[in-house]
Enzyme design. Structure first.
Site, PDB file in Angstrom:
ATOM      1  CG  ASP B 377      -1.743   1.141   1.396  1.00 32.31           C
ATOM      2  OD1 ASP B 377      -2.261   1.582   0.363  1.00 32.31           O
ATOM      3  OD2 ASP B 377      -1.910   1.628   2.518  1.00 32.31           O
ATOM      4  CE  LYS B 378       0.226   7.248  -2.522  1.00 35.26           C
ATOM      5  NZ  LYS B 378       0.313   8.209  -1.437  1.00 35.26           N
ATOM      6  CB  THR B 379      -1.683   6.615   1.999  1.00 32.81           C
ATOM      7  OG1 THR B 379      -1.803   6.988   0.642  1.00 32.81           O
ATOM      8  CG2 THR B 379      -1.748   7.822   2.887  1.00 32.81           C
ATOM      9  CG  PHE B 518     -11.942  19.152  -2.177  1.00 34.71           C
ATOM     10  CD1 PHE B 518     -10.968  20.113  -2.378  1.00 34.71           C
ATOM     11  CD2 PHE B 518     -11.628  17.833  -2.401  1.00 34.71           C
ATOM     12  CE1 PHE B 518      -9.719  19.754  -2.791  1.00 34.71           C
ATOM     13  CE2 PHE B 518     -10.381  17.464  -2.821  1.00 34.71           C
ATOM     14  CZ  PHE B 518      -9.418  18.424  -3.014  1.00 34.71           C
ATOM     15  CB  THR B 627      -1.801   3.540  -3.911  1.00 33.31           C
ATOM     16  OG1 THR B 627      -2.367   4.605  -3.171  1.00 33.31           O
ATOM     17  CG2 THR B 627      -1.493   4.006  -5.312  1.00 33.31           C
ATOM     18  CG  ASP B 629      -3.248   8.993  -3.085  1.00 33.97           C
ATOM     19  OD1 ASP B 629      -3.970   9.816  -3.662  1.00 33.97           O
ATOM     20  OD2 ASP B 629      -2.605   9.235  -2.054  1.00 33.97           O
ATOM     21  NE  ARG B 717      -8.250   8.587  -8.340  1.00 33.31           N
ATOM     22  CZ  ARG B 717      -8.586   9.018  -7.122  1.00 33.31           C
ATOM     23  NH1 ARG B 717      -9.145   8.213  -6.263  1.00 33.31           N
ATOM     24  NH2 ARG B 717      -8.392  10.268  -6.800  1.00 33.31           N
ATOM     25  CG  ASP B 743      -1.831   2.080   6.644  1.00 38.60           C
ATOM     26  OD1 ASP B 743      -2.213   1.872   5.476  1.00 38.60           O
ATOM     27  OD2 ASP B 743      -1.865   3.191   7.188  1.00 38.60           O
TER      28      ASP B 743
END
EC number: 7.6.2.1
Lengths: 353, 1141
Positions: B377-379, B518, B627, B629, B717, B743
């Site tokens: 995972d990234k974040t 947003f 990810t 993201d 994504r 995580d």
């Protein structure tokens, strides 16, 4: 296995070299340079030892005679022919004549050897009752089931000693006669029949049942001898210390051999004039031929042997040492070649760099 | 409902209930007290940060799979709706809240434990043997010789189970206060189920209309309150019926591949056993035909009574010890301790929050050494998920451009500090303040800029004494506000319709007119006092790999605003396409902005991430970043963590349709040509939409081979499901071990799917951790976990297993040789108890020392030379392929490492053990008519004791030969075992007749130990058995050294700095012949015709926003009022005291 998440970090032991897996350690790395001296040293040591073993084994004299008589070559063939069945006529005896040109260095031991006799056959080997043999009165009256079918006699009496091993007790006997001068009389050489069993067997493992009124015969009252026996166990010998379950021939027989060819100690010759060995001269062994072996293709041998520091004759061990030692040396040379070749190449590599 | 009462119904009378599902109030409750709680909605979800643990809320619980649970899950899933009556406890009859995740209870322990144990094939086999032994006369080894070791092993295993199970009992308490006696009514809601994201219910309060209750109002078990100290709630589910527990059934028990091979090997041994028994049976029949009739001394009746079946049972009992009875329990203990080593490791101890690494399962320890594909995972995994304002540009002037300096400083920070926000990392540029104070021409702009940062956000301030803490659903927003605060623009108060800031000592209040949502493309806008401030999405701050935002504003007149407001209201009530019409509406106002400047936020990489990734890449582990993201962010991060390098060509797949995807993938495959399937220095970047098509069954294969040809793969994504799908794809089609690390809740799928799941136990809550197999606090700990623990464990476990097989074959095959000499009668040559204690006592220690203490080389070397990992990674010393060939129970590394071909690999130990057995059989012949010094003759057991001693010595020395690293335990295990046997032998020979066992052994020791033959054999037999081993090892270590031997030699000669050939080996002959091929990727010389390949510099930006929140930002903003303290009343303070206690 699953750990609980909550156990995290709890009960952490102190940080020791063990928990951090940093215990001091020796990290041997085998390589040709290390193995080389090992191989050569081991090889030399083995060859040296092998030579020693070989010669000391060769120094042991053995004199053996196959008295089975099935080829009709020996004078025991009469007995052999007579004893085709399972019950040879008692009192069949034969003799073996031999002469010694020189002293047979002592102490000399007399063995009998049986071949093709499977004392290690499981059904045979388990057919005994060690409790009975250790003199336990209850076991005397109630032999273990393993003894079957030599557990109870036809009359329903408990057999003592029970089982197939005891039933098949070797019952040939030998006596040795020495003729000092040609044409002279044969003198009986004293055979020491004591001390032929293991000390622990004779003193610990085999015990007679408690005497009844001072009589061993009464102690064995109500028991039957094994079917193949001609006399009861308490009559095996007249010596009270060598009769019953502690008869040494019996004790020796009860240690069942590992292989189908085995020898068992019959007597030691160490008394009187014969303590240094058998002097030269002619000898005669009188054999009482009872034990049937031809039925199963076995042979009976009688063997005189001396003993060295390492025990009985065994040339094979010395040869094994010699062979292994030579192989070590050979492998050492292979390693040497490998070592030199790759050492050179490594050096070249380093030079190139 | 009165303020000050903190608890809803159902709680007070059941004090021990805990971990409940709460219903927070509906957001439109409009009552005091509810409002405070309403703010929780976006904050409290199942991945909650633990900031202030409330006493009545409990940490996540652990889960154990039991059959019972599965049943309960299925049952409750189906169950119907339930009605909960407020304040009427008698009407509510639901399950208790206490949860016991323990596998056993006092009563169920024995039956359940025995059931579980005997469902293992090996244990069932030994039980079967034990039962067979009870048949009279069939067993050559007595009745209890298998029962005893089996009992010992079951006892040890049982103790371990109890120890493990002990911790699993959860009895958390919930502290509850008074009940709201005034409240009455009921809740109707769906029955317990496992769906986290859905909840439908209706709250009927007496005297008011029904209120719908949705998933936003539900707090799950394990939730921790963050921004408030107490809430009002109603319990809907308890105990095992909570959604958390319904979900926490662990998926399938993962089994390691080594375990599978081991099972296969046991099976093969079993077949070998059958073959041996058959051969012996046939031999026995032949022997009986030849001799049987004539052997008068053997009990006659035996010849006909016993059938073939009887004989075969006898031989199975005779040879059954070929299957190592102690293997399973040895492995269990070994792996348990290996897992403890992981738990204890100080190098994986994250001191910042005192978190140790945790092995939640020990089944997969050795698999850690075989990982080939790493899915990350990234974040929160690669990055800290902590945002800091790093730079900004205002009116063309860039501030905070000291990245190089602070970066350099930052790198040096120790790990423990790495993710805590330190001053060094925050925006710190005196020029900005100087310009602001010194009437710089851009002063006005700066002021506007900072004001805007202060005002336009959804952050909630929280006063804590003089400090103000900011709570934000978007970490980026918090970063901006914090940045502004540092520059003197302090955001102090939020009310539903206004925002108060303190700018340079003065206080300003802004009225919030509207909050424009947003969206990922257009930014988030607030109209404040007719000034439309806009934080718009980014242009690019080139090369800086930061998350950037543009800041712009526009002045609106009152009239313009009113005009727009009408449109807005219309748009927001449209039923169809509301989002679209709202966006259109926003578009009308978001024009003619005046650009003030831009901000740059950094989501810092965790400490040592680039180093770790470099190291893992060297270890030939392929890293795929999956990810949710954005692509730009992912690429940025990939660059900064050195997964991608500047020159690396990138294949980017961004398409909309299946056809286009197929085409572009096929095109790329063609471009690669022969390089397809090899490892190339390429990066593949794909987004979720394209991936959906790429995973289509027709395209899947090509996509996979394309992806496998790339050194790095970035998938952006992705939905959680897609992450799991990718892992599954690789796992199914590539024969390699996969590891997933993540995580968050969205990583759970892939963590469970991969062979090994690793959870980062850190900020994002416990869900990932609770579903993982290993939990670590930092990504960088993966390096130690894999390269050191993994590699070691692999060596240890495989050595341990093969050694167990080896030692059993060596001893028990001798029985077969002996069978040839005793007429296949089933006679044993050793004492029966010696046979049964062989595994249990005399050779039990070496497998443990091999399994626990063995080290192929030191930790430092393993970390310094990640290439060493490929030895265990390829695992060809112990895999199914090898064992399939001779289906070797005995396929082994014991003889196999090195120049010996696979034949030797398979046959090695078997040959070796046969050889040893043969040599011992040879000893039988050598010592044929062995006569002792006293002229005494010997018996079968005398020979048996010779051989047994030689076997113990040989087997222990063999362990010594295989031990690469001797510590004190190795010495103890090896010499201790030999000594133990000799001592036992001495004692055992004196038992009869005092203790009525083994009469045959009487006096053996007196005869054996003084026999010169014994000692002559003692030196030569083990020597001969092992000498060819020594020779092979020596020759191999000299001629065909691998990197491992080089490293070991360096270590032993204490050369600290290893100047070893790394990527370009000095000569292929000398080393790494088998290592070399993998780690260095091939130079890629492909010309990509395909426009998807991007060679340009990475650019990108992103702005994180919590996705999938159930509520709009407007609602969020309106919900807060920080001027009011928590619902007025005396109870809260009392409560917080209670909490403190």
């Amino acid at each position: 296995m699953t750990w609980s998440a909550t156990a995290r970090g709890a009960h952490q032991p102190d940080n020791t070299a063990f928990t951090q897996q940093r215990l001091p350690a020796w990290q041997p790395l085998l390589s040709a340079s290390i193995a080389l001296p090992l191989f050569f040293c081991a090889g030399l040591a083995f060859i040296g030892l092998g030579l020693g073993l070989y010669y000391s084994s060769n120094g042991i004299k053995e004199l053996e005679y196959d008295y089975t008589g099935d080829l009709g070559t020996s004078n025991c063939s009469v007995c052999a022919a007579a004893g085709q069945g399972r019950s040879p006529p008692p009192r069949c005896s034969c003799a073996w004549y031999f002469s010694l040109p020189e002293l047979f260095q002592g102490p000399v031991y007399l063995y009998y050897e049986l071949t093709n006799f499977y004392q290690n056959y499981r059904r045979y080997g388990v057919s005994r009752d060690d409790e009975q043999l250790s003199g336990l009165p209850s076991a005397l009256r109630h032999p273990a089931n393993e003894c079957a079918p030599y557990q109870l006699s036809a009359a329903g009496l408990p057999i003592a000693p029970c089982g197939a091993i005891a039933n098949s007790l070797f019952n040939d006997s030998f006596s040795l006669w020495h003729q000092r001068r040609a044409g002279g009389p044969y003198v009986e050489v004293p055979l020491d029949r004591t001390g032929i069993a293991w000390w622990t067997d004779y003193h610990v493992k085999f015990r007679n049942p408690p005497l009844v009124n001072g009589s061993l015969a009464l102690a064995f009252q109500g028991t039957a001898p094994p079917p193949n026996w001609h006399r009861p166990v308490y009559d095996l010998s007249t010596d009270p210390n060598n009769t019953g379950f502690i008869n040494q021939d019996f004790v020796v027989w009860m240690r069942t051999a590992a292989l189908p060819t085995f020898r068992k100690l019959y007597a030691r010759i160490r008394q009187g004039n014969y303590s240094t060995g058998l002097p030269r001269g002619a000898y005669r062994v009188n054999i009482t031929y009872n034990y049937p072996v031809r039925a199963f293709g076995g042979h009976k041998l009688i063997i005189f042997s001396s003993i060295s520091w390492m025990g009985g004759k065994n040339p094979f061990l010395g040869i094994a040492y010699l062979v292994v030692g030579s192989l070590c040396i050979l492998m050492g040379f292979v390693m040497l070649v490998v070592y030199i070749r790759y050492q050179d190449q490594n050096d070249e590599d380093e030079d190139e760099e | 409902m009165k303020k000050g009462h903190r608890d809803a119904t159902l709680l007070d009378h059941e004090k021990k209930w805990d971990n409940l599902h709460f219903l927070t109030s509906p957001s439109d409750g409009g009552r005091e007290g509810w409002g405070a709680c309403g703010s929780e909605r976006s904050e409290v979800n199942r991945d909650q940060k633990i900031e202030r643990p409330c006493s009545f809320l409990c940490g996540p619980s652990e889960v154990e799979e039991t059959m019972g649970w599965r049943q309960s899950l299925q049952r409750t899933d189906m169950s119907k709706a339930r009605t909960i009556y407020l304040n009427e406890p008698l009407k509510n009859t639901f399950c208790k809240n206490s949860i016991s995740t323990a596998k056993y209870s006092v009563w169920s322990f024995l039956p359940l434990y025995l059931y579980l144990q005997f469902s293992k094939a090996a244990n069932a086999f030994f039980l079967f043997i034990t039962i067979l032994q009870q048949i009279p006369d069939v067993s050559p080894t007595g009745k209890y010789t298998t029962l005893l070791p089996l009992l010992v092993i079951l006892t040890i295993s049982g103790i371990k189970e109890v120890v493990e199970d002990h911790a699993l009992l959860e009895t958390a308490e919930m502290q509850t206060e008074k009940q709201l006696s005034s409240l009455s009514g009921k809740i109707e809601c769906e029955g317990p189920n496992c769906h986290f994201n859905s909840f439908t219910g209706t709250l009927h309060l007496n005297g008011s209309s029904p209120v719908p209750v949705g998933p936003e109002q539900v707090l799950l078990r394990g939730t921790q309150l963050k921004n408030t100290e107490w809430i009002l709630g109603i319990v809907v589910y308890t105990g095992l019926e909570t959604k958390f527990m319904q979900n926490s059934v662990k998926s399938l028990l993962k089994r390691s591949s080594v375990e599978k091979v081991t099972n296969l090997q046991i099976l093969v041994l079993f077949l070998l056993l059958l073959v041996m028994s058959l051969v012996s049976c046939v031999g026995g029949m032949l022997w009986k035909d030849k001799h049987g009739v004539d052997i008068w001394y053997i009990v006659k009746k035996e010849h006909n009574t016993h059938s073939f079946g009887f004989d075969i049972l006898m031989f199975i009992i005779l040879y059954h010890n070929l299957i190592p009875i102690s293997l399973l329990v040895t492995l269990e203990i070994v792996k348990y301790i290996q897992a403890l080593f992981i738990n204890w490791d100080e190098d994986m101890h994250y001191k910042a929050n005192n978190v140790y690494a945790m092995a939640r399962t020990s089944n997969l320890n050795e698999e850690l050494g075989q990982v080939k594909y790493l899915f990350s995972d990234k974040t929160g995994t690669l990055t800290c998920n902590i945002m800091t304002l790093k730079k900004c540009t205002i009116a063309g002037i860039t501030y905070g451009d000291q990245s190089s300096r602070s970066d350099a400083g930052g790198r040096k920070l120790s790990q423990s500090q790495a993710c805590s926000v330190t001053e060094a990392y925050e925006f710190n540029d005196p020029t900005l303040l100087r310009n602001l104070k010194n009437n710089h021409p851009t002063k006005a702009c700066i002021k506007e800029f900072l004001t805007l940062l202060c005002v336009c956000h959804t952050v909630v301030p929280k006063r804590d004494g003089n400090n103000i803490n900011y709570q934000a659903s978007s970490p980026d927003e918090a970063a901006l506000v914090k940045g502004a605060k540092k520059l003197g623009f302090v955001f102090t108060t939020r009310t539903p319709y206004s925002v108060t800031i303190e700018a340079m000592g003065e206080e300003f209040t802004f009225e919030i007119l509207n909050v424009l949502e947003f969206s990922s493309f257009c930014a988030y806008v607030q109209a404040v006092k007719c000034v439309l401030f806009c934080v718009a999405l980014p242009l690019f701050l080139k090369q800086c790999r930061l998350r950037t935002l543009c800041v712009a504003y526009i002045d609106l007149t009152e009239a313009e605003y009113q005009q727009w407001l009408v449109k807005y209201k219309e748009a927001s009530t449209v039923v169809q396409d509301r989002t679209q019409s709202l966006e259109d509406c926003y578009d009308t106002i978001e024009r003619k902005f005046l650009l003030l400047g831009a901000t740059a936020i950094e989501d810092r990489l965790q400490a040592r991430v680039p180093e770790t990734i470099t190291s893992l890449l060297k270890a030939n582990i392929r890293i795929w970043v999956l990810t949710g993201d954005k692509q730009e962010t992912a690429i940025n991060i990939a660059y900064s963590c050195k997964l991608l390098s500047g020159q690396m060509p990138r294949i980017q797949l961004n398409t909309d349709s299946l056809e286009a995807t197929q085409e572009v993938i096929n095109q790329s495959c063609q471009d690669l040509g022969t390089l397809l399937g090899k490892e190339n220095d390429l990066a593949l970047i794909i987004d979720g939409k394209t991936l959906k098509h790429a995973l289509h069954s027709e395209v899947k294969k090509n996509f996979l081979s394309l992806a496998l040809s790339c050194r790095a793969v970035l998938c952006c994504r992705l939905s959680p499901l897609q992450k799991a799908e990718i892992v599954d794809l690789v796992k199914k089609h590539v024969r390699a071990i996969t590891l997933a690390i993540g995580d968050g809740a969205n990583d759970v799928g892939m963590i469970q799917t991969a062979h090994i799941g690793v959870g980062i136990s850190g900020n994002e809550g416990m869900l990932a951790t609770n579903n993982s197999d290993y939990a670590i606090a930092q990504f960088s700990y993966l390096e130690k976990l894999l390269l050191v623990h993994g590699a070691w464990n692999y060596f240890r476990v495989t050595k341990c297993i093969l050694y167990c097989f080896y030692k059993n074959v060596v001893l028990y095959i001798i029985e077969l040789w002996f069978a040839f000499m005793n007429g296949f009668s089933g006679q044993i040559i050793f004492d029966r108890w010696c046979i049964s204690l062989y595994n249990l006592v005399f050779t039990s220690l070496p497998p443990f020392t091999l399994g626990i203490c063995e080290q192929c080389c030191s930790q430092e070397s393993l970390l310094r030379h990640p290439q060493l990992y490929t030895i265990s990674q390829t695992g060809d010393t112990f895999n199914i392929k090898v064992s399939r060939r001779f289906s070797a129970g005995l396929s082994s590394r014991l003889l196999s490492e090195g120049p010996l071909d696979s034949m030797c690999k398979c046959f090695g130990p078997l040959l070796h053990s046969l050889l040893v057995a043969h040599k011992n059989a040879g000893a039988c012949l050598i010592l044929e008519d062995m006569v002792l010094q006293g002229g005494h003759t010997t018996d079968y057991l005398f020979l048996g004791n010779f051989i047994y001693t030689y076997v113990v010595v040989t087997v222990c020395l063999k362990a010594g030969l295989e031990t690469l690293s001797w510590n004190k335990f190795s010495h103890l295990g090896i010499w201790g075992s030999i000594a133990m046997w000799l001592v036992f032998f001495a004692v055992y020979s004196f038992l009869w007749p005092t203790i009525p066992i083994s009469p045959e052994m009487t006096g053996q020791v007196n005869m054996v130990l003084v026999c010169p033959y014994f000692w002559l054999g003692f030196f030569i037999v083990p020597f001969v058995c092992l000498i060819q081993n020594v020779m092979w090892k020596s020759i191999r270590n000299t001629c065909k050294r691998t990197l491992l031997e080089e490293v070991r030699e360096m270590e032993s000669s204490r050369i600290q700095e290893l100047d070893l050939p790394r990527d370009s080996e000095k000569s292929p002959r000398t080393e790494t012949a088998n290592l070399q091929k993998s780690p260095s990727p091939q130079p890629c010389e492909v010309v990509f015709r395909n426009n998807s390949v991007d060679l340009g510099n990475p650019q990108g930006s992103a702005f994180s926003q919590v996705e999938q929140t159930g509520i709009s930002q407007e609602e969020l903003v309106r919900a807060y009022d920080t001027t009011k303290s928590m619902p007025v009343g005396t109870v809260p303070s009392a409560l917080s005291k209670a909490v403190l206690e």
